[in-house]
Scaffold this motif. Structure first.
Motif, PDB file in Angstrom:
ATOM      1  N   PRO A   7      -5.344  58.304  45.295  1.00 50.03           N
ATOM      2  CA  PRO A   7      -5.568  57.565  44.042  1.00 50.03           C
ATOM      3  C   PRO A   7      -6.634  56.481  44.157  1.00 50.03           C
ATOM      4  O   PRO A   7      -7.389  56.256  43.212  1.00 50.03           O
ATOM      5  CB  PRO A   7      -4.209  56.933  43.737  1.00 50.03           C
ATOM      6  CG  PRO A   7      -3.227  57.727  44.501  1.00 50.03           C
ATOM      7  CD  PRO A   7      -3.942  58.275  45.698  1.00 50.03           C
ATOM      8  N   LEU A   8      -6.736  55.839  45.322  1.00 54.24           N
ATOM      9  CA  LEU A   8      -7.752  54.802  45.502  1.00 54.24           C
ATOM     10  C   LEU A   8      -9.152  55.404  45.483  1.00 54.24           C
ATOM     11  O   LEU A   8     -10.060  54.871  44.839  1.00 54.24           O
ATOM     12  CB  LEU A   8      -7.511  54.054  46.812  1.00 54.24           C
ATOM     13  CG  LEU A   8      -8.398  52.845  47.066  1.00 54.24           C
ATOM     14  CD1 LEU A   8      -8.235  51.813  45.951  1.00 54.24           C
ATOM     15  CD2 LEU A   8      -8.064  52.216  48.417  1.00 54.24           C
ATOM     16  N   GLN A   9      -9.320  56.538  46.143  1.00 57.29           N
ATOM     17  CA  GLN A   9     -10.616  57.228  46.123  1.00 57.29           C
ATOM     18  C   GLN A   9     -10.947  57.670  44.708  1.00 57.29           C
ATOM     19  O   GLN A   9     -12.100  57.600  44.275  1.00 57.29           O
ATOM     20  CB  GLN A   9     -10.590  58.455  47.034  1.00 57.29           C
ATOM     21  CG  GLN A   9     -10.818  58.172  48.483  1.00 57.29           C
ATOM     22  CD  GLN A   9     -10.913  59.456  49.274  1.00 57.29           C
ATOM     23  OE1 GLN A   9     -10.193  60.417  48.998  1.00 57.29           O
ATOM     24  NE2 GLN A   9     -11.767  59.479  50.260  1.00 57.29           N
ATOM     25  N   ARG A  10      -9.944  58.147  44.001  1.00 63.24           N
ATOM     26  CA  ARG A  10     -10.129  58.597  42.624  1.00 63.24           C
ATOM     27  C   ARG A  10     -10.591  57.440  41.744  1.00 63.24           C
ATOM     28  O   ARG A  10     -11.524  57.596  40.947  1.00 63.24           O
ATOM     29  CB  ARG A  10      -8.801  59.168  42.136  1.00 63.24           C
ATOM     30  CG  ARG A  10      -8.823  59.743  40.767  1.00 63.24           C
ATOM     31  CD  ARG A  10      -7.519  60.485  40.519  1.00 63.24           C
ATOM     32  NE  ARG A  10      -6.976  60.168  39.228  1.00 63.24           N
ATOM     33  CZ  ARG A  10      -5.910  60.742  38.717  1.00 63.24           C
ATOM     34  NH1 ARG A  10      -5.250  61.655  39.378  1.00 63.24           N
ATOM     35  NH2 ARG A  10      -5.477  60.403  37.527  1.00 63.24           N
ATOM     36  N   ASP A  11      -9.976  56.270  41.922  1.00 62.31           N
ATOM     37  CA  ASP A  11     -10.367  55.089  41.150  1.00 62.31           C
ATOM     38  C   ASP A  11     -11.792  54.653  41.464  1.00 62.31           C
ATOM     39  O   ASP A  11     -12.558  54.300  40.567  1.00 62.31           O
ATOM     40  CB  ASP A  11      -9.415  53.923  41.415  1.00 62.31           C
ATOM     41  CG  ASP A  11      -8.042  54.138  40.805  1.00 62.31           C
ATOM     42  OD1 ASP A  11      -7.906  55.053  39.965  1.00 62.31           O
ATOM     43  OD2 ASP A  11      -7.117  53.400  41.169  1.00 62.31           O
ATOM     44  N   ARG A  12     -12.143  54.686  42.746  1.00 63.36           N
ATOM     45  CA  ARG A  12     -13.505  54.303  43.145  1.00 63.36           C
ATOM     46  C   ARG A  12     -14.538  55.242  42.562  1.00 63.36           C
ATOM     47  O   ARG A  12     -15.583  54.812  42.083  1.00 63.36           O
ATOM     48  CB  ARG A  12     -13.630  54.283  44.672  1.00 63.36           C
ATOM     49  CG  ARG A  12     -12.967  53.108  45.311  1.00 63.36           C
ATOM     50  CD  ARG A  12     -13.227  53.103  46.800  1.00 63.36           C
ATOM     51  NE  ARG A  12     -12.440  52.095  47.472  1.00 63.36           N
ATOM     52  CZ  ARG A  12     -11.915  52.230  48.678  1.00 63.36           C
ATOM     53  NH1 ARG A  12     -12.105  53.337  49.351  1.00 63.36           N
ATOM     54  NH2 ARG A  12     -11.207  51.267  49.219  1.00 63.36           N
ATOM     55  N   LEU A  13     -14.257  56.545  42.635  1.00 60.38           N
ATOM     56  CA  LEU A  13     -15.176  57.533  42.079  1.00 60.38           C
ATOM     57  C   LEU A  13     -15.328  57.318  40.579  1.00 60.38           C
ATOM     58  O   LEU A  13     -16.443  57.331  40.048  1.00 60.38           O
ATOM     59  CB  LEU A  13     -14.662  58.947  42.361  1.00 60.38           C
ATOM     60  CG  LEU A  13     -15.450  60.097  41.735  1.00 60.38           C
ATOM     61  CD1 LEU A  13     -16.873  60.130  42.281  1.00 60.38           C
ATOM     62  CD2 LEU A  13     -14.749  61.415  41.991  1.00 60.38           C
ATOM     63  N   GLU A  14     -14.210  57.092  39.893  1.00 64.06           N
ATOM     64  CA  GLU A  14     -14.249  56.876  38.449  1.00 64.06           C
ATOM     65  C   GLU A  14     -15.065  55.625  38.113  1.00 64.06           C
ATOM     66  O   GLU A  14     -15.882  55.639  37.195  1.00 64.06           O
ATOM     67  CB  GLU A  14     -12.826  56.744  37.921  1.00 64.06           C
ATOM     68  CG  GLU A  14     -12.762  56.667  36.412  1.00 64.06           C
ATOM     69  CD  GLU A  14     -11.338  56.661  35.889  1.00 64.06           C
ATOM     70  OE1 GLU A  14     -11.185  56.721  34.663  1.00 64.06           O
ATOM     71  OE2 GLU A  14     -10.394  56.577  36.701  1.00 64.06           O
ATOM     72  N   GLU A  15     -14.859  54.571  38.881  1.00 60.27           N
ATOM     73  CA  GLU A  15     -15.596  53.326  38.630  1.00 60.27           C
ATOM     74  C   GLU A  15     -17.097  53.500  38.870  1.00 60.27           C
ATOM     75  O   GLU A  15     -17.925  53.044  38.085  1.00 60.27           O
ATOM     76  CB  GLU A  15     -15.052  52.232  39.550  1.00 60.27           C
ATOM     77  CG  GLU A  15     -15.561  50.852  39.218  1.00 60.27           C
ATOM     78  CD  GLU A  15     -14.904  49.778  40.059  1.00 60.27           C
ATOM     79  OE1 GLU A  15     -15.625  48.860  40.476  1.00 60.27           O
ATOM     80  OE2 GLU A  15     -13.687  49.875  40.296  1.00 60.27           O
ATOM     81  N   ARG A  16     -17.444  54.200  39.953  1.00 62.06           N
ATOM     82  CA  ARG A  16     -18.861  54.429  40.273  1.00 62.06           C
ATOM     83  C   ARG A  16     -19.536  55.260  39.184  1.00 62.06           C
ATOM     84  O   ARG A  16     -20.637  54.938  38.725  1.00 62.06           O
ATOM     85  CB  ARG A  16     -18.941  55.124  41.636  1.00 62.06           C
ATOM     86  CG  ARG A  16     -20.303  55.098  42.256  1.00 62.06           C
ATOM     87  CD  ARG A  16     -20.289  55.510  43.720  1.00 62.06           C
ATOM     88  NE  ARG A  16     -19.732  56.855  43.903  1.00 62.06           N
ATOM     89  CZ  ARG A  16     -18.686  57.141  44.669  1.00 62.06           C
ATOM     90  NH1 ARG A  16     -18.069  56.197  45.335  1.00 62.06           N
ATOM     91  NH2 ARG A  16     -18.244  58.384  44.780  1.00 62.06           N
TER      92      ARG A  16
END
Length: 58
Positions: A7-16
């Motif tokens: 989920p943290l990677q998913r959030d980072r990707l979404e933010e980027r």
């Protein structure tokens, strides 16, 4: 490209992707929209599976 499970990677990707989309990157916008749709359906499927596990079907 595979979507991140963490989920943290998913959030980072979404933010980027969101930042790139706001800067005017059309491909980032389309990719973000597609990923959000995919994640929404995956989450919905996961919720329905856990909901149906308690039920017995004759």
């Amino acid at each position: 490209m595979t979507t991140p499970r963490d989920p943290l990677q998913r959030d980072r990707l979404e933010e980027r992707l969101h930042r790139r989309a706001l800067a005017g990157d059309r491909t980032a916008f389309l990719r973000l929209r597609g990923l959000r749709r995919l994640w929404r359906t995956r989450d919905a499927n996961r919720k329905s599976k856990t909901r149906n596990q308690g039920e017995t079907h004759d």
